[in-house]
Design an enzyme around this catalytic site. Structure first.
Site, short mmCIF file in Angstrom:
data_model
loop_
_atom_site.label_atom_id
_atom_site.label_comp_id
_atom_site.label_asym_id
_atom_site.label_seq_id
_atom_site.Cartn_x
_atom_site.Cartn_y
_atom_site.Cartn_z
N LYS A 15 0.85 -1.20 0.00
CA LYS A 15 0.00 0.00 0.00
C LYS A 15 0.88 1.25 0.00
CE LYS A 15 -4.06 1.76 2.58
NZ LYS A 15 -4.81 1.68 3.86
N SER A 74 -9.82 2.12 2.80
CA SER A 74 -8.97 2.87 1.91
C SER A 74 -8.05 2.00 1.07
CB SER A 74 -8.13 3.85 2.72
OG SER A 74 -7.23 3.14 3.58
N SER A 78 -9.73 -0.42 6.90
CA SER A 78 -9.18 -0.29 5.54
C SER A 78 -8.47 -1.52 5.00
CB SER A 78 -8.23 0.90 5.45
OG SER A 78 -8.98 2.07 5.47
N1 GLN Z 1 -13.25 4.03 6.21
C1 GLN Z 1 -12.45 4.41 7.34
C2 GLN Z 1 -12.17 5.88 7.29
O1 GLN Z 1 -12.48 6.46 6.33
C3 GLN Z 1 -11.24 3.56 7.36
C4 GLN Z 1 -9.92 4.24 7.32
C5 GLN Z 1 -8.76 3.33 7.46
O2 GLN Z 1 -8.88 2.24 8.03
N2 GLN Z 1 -7.62 3.80 7.01
O3 GLN Z 1 -11.67 6.45 8.20
#
Ligand code: GLN
Length: 501
Positions: free
Chosen positions: A80, A155, A179
């Protein structure tokens, strides 16, 4: 020869050890697959073909010389783009970091390299990992290999899509609120958020430091365990890194035995807000684990109803502090206001941050700065931290009676690109089942549980801190039960992609 891109990491590891294939062949097969399908999927922001092949050759040479190698030596991986990679541009999906080439590797990246795993490239994500669809990336969205008109989750949609599209056997993700797990759920892959502190965060571009955790993305539970073993363990460069032995997760993934395992179904992580197709797959999974000898009971965690609200105060608050370093002076983008000939440092900062941050990031930075401001701190950040304690207490209480908890990973399957982009609340609600684990620092896994209208659904298991092995045992057991039904892994049902020539 079998198609190397479709092989599991465990199988590749065997083929490599026996000398049936070289790491160069395996790595080249992934690079060819990326060249063929990534124009459509856009899982990668950077492909590092030359350095990947160089690492592959080095592993092949070491093997030929009779050196003892790590189990995953020679198996390529995608990372990532939230992790620093020396010499490879790292953007975290943000325009403000465009052109930044880190002078160092994240600890996890160092460990992948030390294990002899060629790094194929950097995968797409929502800007600074804020989002549930990868559409907030400043570099354009990633598409879901199951249907390229729908989102791949977020994400870490890039890492999940890369693995689901057979571009990489394994990937690294990061999970602050879901995410790793939610993209895994909606792409039919496996994703794990380890115990907080179980994997070093050194070199991870921080979103919310008290919630962030790096973890594996894969096509099977055993593959995730093999990768988890490579990246886990104490790191003195991360002050929150746990200095305790890593549980035997690979053995747990091989055990896959639910006999006598006590499973709690969390009442608050299901019900009306969840899509009927998701609920149907979840109920079937519960029936399967029950039939396999698990002792299944319903449990209640009443504080979870406040988890989303607490998370969306803690996260923006910590993000506003972490992202203050993007000040136009130290990293990436720098620009002055167009109409000012000799701008002050403040004007350059304001203009750069205005141009370099997207709407979702700005929304959260404004909220977080407000929540932390004097006079409001106790009312918002302080209250959110109290809710966090209550959530941790709920977990402690139920884990006195059960070994693992079980819920759907996400309330819905993937949705069409653009459908929730103008509705931040709808996007935030995707995290409803994943964020309690981050708030309490406990580990979670998402395992493919079938399809609804042709799109994957995930089931989540949660375990107490440092009991990550329980996730691998339960996850692998469910995976095996489902594979018996389907005659293989769910991912094998994914549609063929159009291949570019
Ligand atoms: N959907 C969550 C957010 O927008 C997850 C973010 C993450 O785990 N990086 O904060």
């Amino acid at each position: 020869m079998t198609d190397l891109t479709r092989a599991t990491a465990a199988h590749l590891s065997e083929l490599l050890a026996k000398g049936d294939v070289s790491s160069r062949e395996v790595t080249q097969a992934s690079l060819d697959r990326i060249a063929a399908v990534d124009g459509e999927i856009h899982a990668f922001l950077q492909v590092s073909a030359d350095s990947a092949l160089e690492s592959a050759d080095a592993v092949d040479a070491a093997r030929a010389a009779g050196e003892t190698l790590a189990p995953l030596a020679g198996v390529p991986i995608a990372v990532k783009d939230a992790l620093a990679t020396r010499g490879i541009p790292t953007t975290s999906g943000a325009k403000i970091l465009e052109g930044w080439v880190p002078p160092y590797d994240a600890t996890v990246v160092e460990r992948l390299k030390a294990a002899g795993m060629p790094i194929l490239g950097k995968t797409n994500l929502d800007e600074f990992a804020m989002g549930s669809s990868t559409e907030h990336s400043a570099y354009g969205p990633t598409r879901n290999p199951w249907d390229t008109n729908v989102i791949p989750g977020g994400s870490g949609g890039g890492s999940a899509a890369a693995v689901a599209a057979f571009e990489a056997p394994l990937a690294i993700g990061s999970d602050t609120g879901g995410s790793i797990r939610q993209p895994a759920a909606v792409t039919g892959t496996v994703g794990i958020k380890p115990t907080y502190g179980g994997v070093s965060r050194y070199g991870l571009i921080a979103l919310a430091s008290s919630l962030d955790q790096i973890g594996p993305v894969s096509r099977t539970v055993l593959d995730a365990a093999l990768l988890h073993e490579v990246i886990a363990g104490h790191d003195p460069r991360d002050s929150t890194s746990l200095n305790q032995p890593v549980p035997d997760i690979v053995a747990a993934a091989k055990r896959a035995d639910l006999n006598g395992v006590r499973i709690g179904i969390v009442k608050e992580l299901g019900g009306d807000g969840f899509d009927p197709g998701v609920r149907a797959r979840f109920d079937e999974a519960v029936a399967l684990v029950t039939a396999a000898g698990a002792d299944v009971v319903e449990v209640s965690c009443p504080s979870f109803v406040h988890a989303l609200a607490a998370y969306y105060l803690v996260l923006p608050s910590e993000a506003s502090s972490n992202l203050a370093k993007f000040d136009a002076m130290r990293f990436g983008l720098r620009q002055g206001p167009e109409d000012v000939s000799a701008p002050s440092a403040e004007e350059v900062m304001a203009s750069t941050r205005d141009a370099g941050f997207g709407d979702e990031v700005k929304r959260r930075l404004i909220l977080g700065t407000y929540a932390l401001s004097s006079g409001y701190y106790d009312a918002y950040y302080g209250s959110a931290q109290k809710v966090r304690t209550l959530i941790a207490q709920d977990f402690d209480r139920v884990f006195a009676d059960v070994d693992v908890l079980m819920s759907p990973t996400a309330p819905t399957p993937a949705w069409p690109l653009g459908a929730k982009l103008d509705d931040p609340m709808a996007m935030y609600l995707q995290d409803i089942a994943t964020i309690p684990a981050n708030l309490a620092g406990i580990p979670g896994i998402s395992v493919p549980a079938g399809l609804t209208d042709g799109l994957p659904v995930g089931v989540q298991f949660l375990a107490p801190a440092m009991a990550d092995d329980r996730l691998y045992n339960a996850g692998a057991a469910l995976e095996r039960l489902l594979a018996q039904q389907w005659g293989g892994y769910l991912i094998e049902q994914a549609p063929e992609l159009e291949v570019a020539r």
